[in-house]
Design an enzyme around this catalytic site. Sequence first.
Site, PDB file in Angstrom:
ATOM      1  N   ARG A 136      -9.121  -0.448   4.211  1.00 19.35           N
ATOM      2  CA  ARG A 136      -8.235   0.685   3.622  1.00 19.35           C
ATOM      3  C   ARG A 136      -6.634   0.190   3.168  1.00 19.35           C
ATOM      4  O   ARG A 136      -6.039   0.547   2.540  1.00 19.35           O
ATOM      5  CB  ARG A 136      -8.097   1.581   4.696  1.00 19.35           C
ATOM      6  CG  ARG A 136      -9.391   2.885   4.475  1.00 19.35           C
ATOM      7  CD  ARG A 136      -9.082   3.894   5.607  1.00 19.35           C
ATOM      8  NE  ARG A 136      -7.768   4.489   4.994  1.00 19.35           N
ATOM      9  CZ  ARG A 136      -7.013   5.122   6.003  1.00 19.35           C
ATOM     10  NH1 ARG A 136      -7.432   5.350   7.269  1.00 19.35           N
ATOM     11  NH2 ARG A 136      -5.783   5.868   5.715  1.00 19.35           N
ATOM     12  N   ASP A 140       4.017   0.146  12.218  1.00 20.85           N
ATOM     13  CA  ASP A 140       2.782  -0.223  11.520  1.00 20.85           C
ATOM     14  C   ASP A 140       2.407  -1.687  11.983  1.00 20.85           C
ATOM     15  O   ASP A 140       1.468  -2.188  11.591  1.00 20.85           O
ATOM     16  CB  ASP A 140       2.881  -0.061  10.162  1.00 20.85           C
ATOM     17  CG  ASP A 140       2.758   1.324   9.598  1.00 20.85           C
ATOM     18  OD1 ASP A 140       2.246   2.097  10.302  1.00 20.85           O
ATOM     19  OD2 ASP A 140       3.026   1.492   8.591  1.00 20.85           O
ATOM     20  N   ARG A 150      -0.936  14.385  13.770  1.00 21.07           N
ATOM     21  CA  ARG A 150      -0.019  13.997  12.635  1.00 21.07           C
ATOM     22  C   ARG A 150       0.262  15.262  11.777  1.00 21.07           C
ATOM     23  O   ARG A 150      -0.458  15.607  10.823  1.00 21.07           O
ATOM     24  CB  ARG A 150      -0.561  13.057  11.685  1.00 21.07           C
ATOM     25  CG  ARG A 150      -1.029  11.734  12.180  1.00 21.07           C
ATOM     26  CD  ARG A 150      -1.344  10.658  11.399  1.00 21.07           C
ATOM     27  NE  ARG A 150      -0.549   9.977  10.617  1.00 21.07           N
ATOM     28  CZ  ARG A 150      -0.757   9.075   9.769  1.00 21.07           C
ATOM     29  NH1 ARG A 150      -2.043   8.589   9.628  1.00 21.07           N
ATOM     30  NH2 ARG A 150       0.073   8.658   8.770  1.00 21.07           N
ATOM     31  N   ARG A 167      -3.815  10.182   4.550  1.00 19.91           N
ATOM     32  CA  ARG A 167      -2.728  10.868   4.584  1.00 19.91           C
ATOM     33  C   ARG A 167      -1.857  11.083   3.555  1.00 19.91           C
ATOM     34  O   ARG A 167      -1.401  11.929   3.166  1.00 19.91           O
ATOM     35  CB  ARG A 167      -1.887  10.219   5.776  1.00 19.91           C
ATOM     36  CG  ARG A 167      -0.462  10.641   6.254  1.00 19.91           C
ATOM     37  CD  ARG A 167      -0.482  11.993   6.958  1.00 19.91           C
ATOM     38  NE  ARG A 167       0.632  12.347   7.277  1.00 19.91           N
ATOM     39  CZ  ARG A 167       0.547  13.707   8.344  1.00 19.91           C
ATOM     40  NH1 ARG A 167      -0.196  14.358   8.682  1.00 19.91           N
ATOM     41  NH2 ARG A 167       1.910  13.953   8.440  1.00 19.91           N
ATOM     42  N   CYS A 184      -5.358   8.060   9.354  1.00 21.14           N
ATOM     43  CA  CYS A 184      -5.707   7.079  10.458  1.00 21.14           C
ATOM     44  C   CYS A 184      -5.504   8.203  11.708  1.00 21.14           C
ATOM     45  O   CYS A 184      -4.677   8.903  11.831  1.00 21.14           O
ATOM     46  CB  CYS A 184      -4.563   6.039  10.847  1.00 21.14           C
ATOM     47  SG  CYS A 184      -4.855   4.615   9.668  1.00 21.14           S
ATOM     48  N   LYS A 208       0.736  -1.275   0.122  1.00 16.40           N
ATOM     49  CA  LYS A 208      -0.002   0.070  -0.102  1.00 16.40           C
ATOM     50  C   LYS A 208       0.880   1.313  -0.036  1.00 16.40           C
ATOM     51  O   LYS A 208       0.532   2.057  -0.877  1.00 16.40           O
ATOM     52  CB  LYS A 208      -1.015   0.085   1.110  1.00 16.40           C
ATOM     53  CG  LYS A 208      -1.471   1.511   1.510  1.00 16.40           C
ATOM     54  CD  LYS A 208      -2.418   1.394   2.691  1.00 16.40           C
ATOM     55  CE  LYS A 208      -1.938   1.722   3.928  1.00 16.40           C
ATOM     56  NZ  LYS A 208      -1.389   3.130   4.301  1.00 16.40           N
ATOM     57  N   ASN A 209       1.963   1.368   1.107  1.00 20.81           N
ATOM     58  CA  ASN A 209       2.675   2.499   0.969  1.00 20.81           C
ATOM     59  C   ASN A 209       3.722   2.823  -0.194  1.00 20.81           C
ATOM     60  O   ASN A 209       4.346   3.574  -0.071  1.00 20.81           O
ATOM     61  CB  ASN A 209       3.007   2.668   2.684  1.00 20.81           C
ATOM     62  CG  ASN A 209       2.094   2.791   3.509  1.00 20.81           C
ATOM     63  OD1 ASN A 209       0.963   3.142   3.244  1.00 20.81           O
ATOM     64  ND2 ASN A 209       2.492   2.541   4.901  1.00 20.81           N
TER      65      ASN A 209
HETATM   66  N1  EPU Z   1       5.908  14.561  11.691  1.00 13.41           N
HETATM   67  C1  EPU Z   1       5.724  15.694  12.038  1.00 13.41           C
HETATM   68  N2  EPU Z   1       5.874  16.957  11.253  1.00 13.41           N
HETATM   69  C2  EPU Z   1       5.860  16.531   9.813  1.00 13.41           C
HETATM   70  C3  EPU Z   1       5.758  15.366   9.420  1.00 13.41           C
HETATM   71  C4  EPU Z   1       5.459  14.164  10.266  1.00 13.41           C
HETATM   72  O1  EPU Z   1       5.912  16.247  13.376  1.00 13.41           O
HETATM   73  O2  EPU Z   1       5.493  17.690   8.852  1.00 13.41           O
HETATM   74  C5  EPU Z   1       5.724  13.386  12.523  1.00 13.41           C
HETATM   75  C6  EPU Z   1       4.393  12.739  12.716  1.00 13.41           C
HETATM   76  O3  EPU Z   1       3.408  13.453  13.439  1.00 13.41           O
HETATM   77  C7  EPU Z   1       4.348  11.535  13.168  1.00 13.41           C
HETATM   78  C8  EPU Z   1       6.107  11.244  12.626  1.00 13.41           C
HETATM   79  O4  EPU Z   1       6.513  12.497  12.158  1.00 13.41           O
HETATM   80  O5  EPU Z   1       4.770  11.669  14.523  1.00 13.41           O
HETATM   81  C9  EPU Z   1       6.180  10.199  11.645  1.00 13.41           C
HETATM   82  O6  EPU Z   1       5.561  10.656  10.623  1.00 13.41           O
HETATM   83  P1  EPU Z   1       5.941  10.311   8.980  1.00 13.41           P
HETATM   84  O7  EPU Z   1       5.849  11.492   8.260  1.00 13.41           O
HETATM   85  O8  EPU Z   1       7.077   9.602   8.889  1.00 13.41           O
HETATM   86  O9  EPU Z   1       4.859   9.170   8.506  1.00 13.41           O
HETATM   87  P2  EPU Z   1       3.862   9.494   7.514  1.00 13.41           P
HETATM   88  O10 EPU Z   1       4.227   9.768   6.197  1.00 13.41           O
HETATM   89  O11 EPU Z   1       2.571  10.167   8.004  1.00 13.41           O
HETATM   90  C10 EPU Z   1       3.694   7.020   6.963  1.00 13.41           C
HETATM   91  C11 EPU Z   1       3.098   5.865   6.688  1.00 13.41           C
HETATM   92  C12 EPU Z   1       2.371   5.462   7.760  1.00 13.41           C
HETATM   93  C13 EPU Z   1       3.613   4.974   8.947  1.00 13.41           C
HETATM   94  C14 EPU Z   1       4.448   5.873   8.820  1.00 13.41           C
HETATM   95  C15 EPU Z   1       5.807   5.806   9.640  1.00 13.41           C
HETATM   96  C16 EPU Z   1       1.919   6.300   4.404  1.00 13.41           C
HETATM   97  C17 EPU Z   1       0.802   6.712   3.474  1.00 13.41           C
HETATM   98  N3  EPU Z   1       1.849   6.277   5.453  1.00 13.41           N
HETATM   99  O12 EPU Z   1       3.014   8.006   7.369  1.00 13.41           O
HETATM  100  O13 EPU Z   1       1.506   4.182   7.647  1.00 13.41           O
HETATM  101  O14 EPU Z   1       2.930   4.652   9.992  1.00 13.41           O
HETATM  102  O15 EPU Z   1       4.974   6.524   7.516  1.00 13.41           O
HETATM  103  O16 EPU Z   1       6.251   4.572   9.216  1.00 13.41           O
HETATM  104  O17 EPU Z   1       2.817   5.882   3.907  1.00 13.41           O
HETATM  105  C18 EPU Z   1      -0.284   2.875   7.741  1.00 13.41           C
HETATM  106  O18 EPU Z   1      -0.042   2.198   6.724  1.00 13.41           O
HETATM  107  O19 EPU Z   1      -1.066   2.344   8.702  1.00 13.41           O
HETATM  108  C19 EPU Z   1       0.271   3.796   8.107  1.00 13.41           C
HETATM  109  C20 EPU Z   1      -0.274   4.940   9.211  1.00 13.41           C
END
Ligand code: EPU
Length: 442
Positions: free
Chosen positions: A412, A319, A121, A92, A116, A22-23
């Site tokens: 999802r 995850d 976030r 997201r 989620c 997915k990601n």
């Molecule tokens: N963060 C900030 N500021 C930002 C961006 C992120 O503080 O501008 C913080 C977030 O609040 C969080 C942490 O950094 O506490 C990690 O966020 P990150 O940006 O790394 O994650 P993401 O891009 O929002 C993706 C995956 C998530 C997975 C995380 C960590 C996708 C679509 N989503 O999220 O996947 O948990 O990386 O590996 O790629 C899932 O598949 O169920 C899922 C939640």
Amino acid sequence: MKRIICEGPNRLSGEFFPQGSKNGALPLLASCIIFDTIIKINNVPDIEDINTMLSILICIGCKCQYVNNSIIIDSRQINNYEIGWELASKMRASFDLLGSLVYRFGKAVIPFPGGCLIGNRKVDMHLWVTKQLGFEVKIDSGNVIVSDFNPKHANEEISFWIPSVGVTKNATFLGLFVSKETKKKIVFHNIAIEPEITNLWDFLIKNGLNLSYDINKRVLQIFPSNPQFDSLINVDNIYDRIEAGTFAIATCTTKGSILIKDNDDPNYSLKIMLSKLWELLSLIGTEIKFDKEYIELKSHKPLSSFEISTDVYPNFPTDLQPQMVSLATSIEGMSVVKENLFDDRFVYVGELLRLGADINVVNNKFAIINGGKILKGAPLKATDIRGGAAILIAALIAQGTSIITNTFQIYRGYEKIVEKLSKLGANIYEEAEKVLEATNIY
Ligand code: EPU
């Protein structure tokens, strides 16, 4: 929406074929915008988040065809750099389009994303990086508006304060734009190196975009390029390590055995991408055998309790944190699970308590699990994708009937999950959600 009925307890056993990631697929889909041509992405899972991304791409002018887990996207007629709130709020990854829209149009209007409910976030670092690269960024009516690139304001060397997955993806597309315009090298430090991102970079590099990455130093370098694209670009998505990990953990929880299909790719095999999970499962007593094409897991002996702490790749993935808590409920003794990435990722625990699990969540940071209690089936609600998977795993070992609602959250991220569990011998099925109607109203 269908609900899932599970009659427990169950023991999983059999062969498992992982879905496409997915990601991994979501950023590949977002990248189609930067290629002014037709792209075919293979091994894309048929899940709700992919359908949402396709709907967004169609709304901005792409032509999309989705057949047998392959998607063909023609972005040549794309004419809109504004994303609507209704679709963006569903996940997201809609925010991944910020960078690719800016690459194509030099500007973008994109709502704050959904996704989620696992904490606050933030998108602060996304906005900061965009400004650092020389763009004007405004917030208006819930939208982020990126415009007016000024090369004089573009920083050529930027360090992230955390290795964020989302920021690294957007910075890649923004950096490619800025490097193309300024003819200068752009360097990012402290980048995320999740396989889903390196796979995106490998795809971009293969198709003429000039960038290089160093996973040990966490550095991404982007050089000026303006490639001409072939008429059809083909790309293969990687296996979904989180889906495979979920099924491996479910097998251990039910004291079963499973043969997981794998490949021998040195970067993207499940053996490599899930190495921290295999280490932990084998340490607590699971028998694991690897060969080129399969991973075999047997979990027939009682497992030992454990402690884990989630962190960015290559550490233990957040995850799989909820699924590990469900596993811990089946193991005698005290296990401790610490969450380091999200500030509210234990919401699903409330549902596990309804089954009779003994779990204490401390400061939303730790779950302390006193395992070995007998769980009893109950009505349950899926809270988010991975929390939903954890609830399903606990329902597999609970005695009696569990009825899981709000299953949209599970669908999802997981393709045909009920069919796959049922093939592994679980007594589980889907049925139409019953609409409660008030009768006897006077
Ligand atoms: N963060 C900030 N500021 C930002 C961006 C992120 O503080 O501008 C913080 C977030 O609040 C969080 C942490 O950094 O506490 C990690 O966020 P990150 O940006 O790394 O994650 P993401 O891009 O929002 C993706 C995956 C998530 C997975 C995380 C960590 C996708 C679509 N989503 O999220 O996947 O948990 O990386 O590996 O790629 C899932 O598949 O169920 C899922 C939640």
